[in-house]
Design a protein around this motif. Structure first.
Motif, mmCIF file in Angstrom:
data_model
loop_
_atom_site.group_PDB
_atom_site.id
_atom_site.type_symbol
_atom_site.label_atom_id
_atom_site.label_comp_id
_atom_site.label_asym_id
_atom_site.label_seq_id
_atom_site.Cartn_x
_atom_site.Cartn_y
_atom_site.Cartn_z
ATOM 1 N N ARG A 89 -54.683 -23.241 9.472
ATOM 2 C CA ARG A 89 -53.409 -22.923 9.372
ATOM 3 C C ARG A 89 -52.715 -22.497 8.054
ATOM 4 N NH1 ARG A 89 -51.112 -28.221 11.387
ATOM 5 N NH2 ARG A 89 -52.680 -28.869 9.918
ATOM 6 N N HIS A 91 -50.938 -20.004 7.507
ATOM 7 C CA HIS A 91 -49.484 -19.709 7.321
ATOM 8 C C HIS A 91 -48.860 -21.030 6.625
ATOM 9 C CE1 HIS A 91 -49.608 -21.812 11.375
ATOM 10 N NE2 HIS A 91 -48.504 -22.044 10.995
ATOM 11 N N GLU A 94 -49.350 -20.918 2.845
ATOM 12 C CA GLU A 94 -48.511 -19.806 2.400
ATOM 13 C C GLU A 94 -47.172 -20.589 2.296
ATOM 14 O OE1 GLU A 94 -46.823 -17.168 0.113
ATOM 15 O OE2 GLU A 94 -48.949 -17.546 0.189
ATOM 16 N N GLN A 95 -46.411 -21.272 3.447
ATOM 17 C CA GLN A 95 -45.300 -21.523 3.382
ATOM 18 C C GLN A 95 -45.096 -22.826 2.238
ATOM 19 O OE1 GLN A 95 -44.270 -23.045 7.284
ATOM 20 N NE2 GLN A 95 -42.742 -24.644 6.486
#
Length: 108
Positions: A89, A91, A94-95
């Motif tokens: 995952r 993303h 990065e979050q």
């Protein structure tokens, strides 16, 4: 046998003396009182490698700390550091990293 604080310092001192350490950035996500003398703290953390200007996503982690107050002093009862791998995952990696970036020192 259990190591004393002095023994631990003597063992670790050469490591920190001879190796540059990463800068550390942390964001408390929440503190929850579990009772009048017990609190749970949750945070996300990251590291900026020596000479780098940004968080290294591979070193991101979630931290949980359980503290207890006795006689006017808060003490850590439990501390857990879990690598924030977010397998498959990207993303979420990065979050996590983006949430820490605003906390970087302005000279980075």
């Amino acid at each position: 046998s259990v190591a004393t604080g002095t023994e631990i310092v003597e063992h670790l001192a050469p490591i920190f003396a001879d190796h540059p350490t990463a800068a550390y950035v942390a964001k408390v996500r929440g503190v929850r009182l579990l009772g009048p003398t017990t609190a749970l703290l949750r945070a996300i953390v990251g590291m900026i490698p020596p000479g780098a200007g940004d968080v290294n996503p591979a070193a991101n982690a979630h931290q949980t700390l359980l503290a207890e107050e006795a006689a006017g002093t808060w003490r850590i009862v439990l501390f857990q550091n879990t690598p924030a791998q977010y397998h498959g995952r990207p993303h979420l990696v990065e979050q996590h990293t983006a949430e820490l970036r605003p906390l970087l020192a302005p000279d980075r």
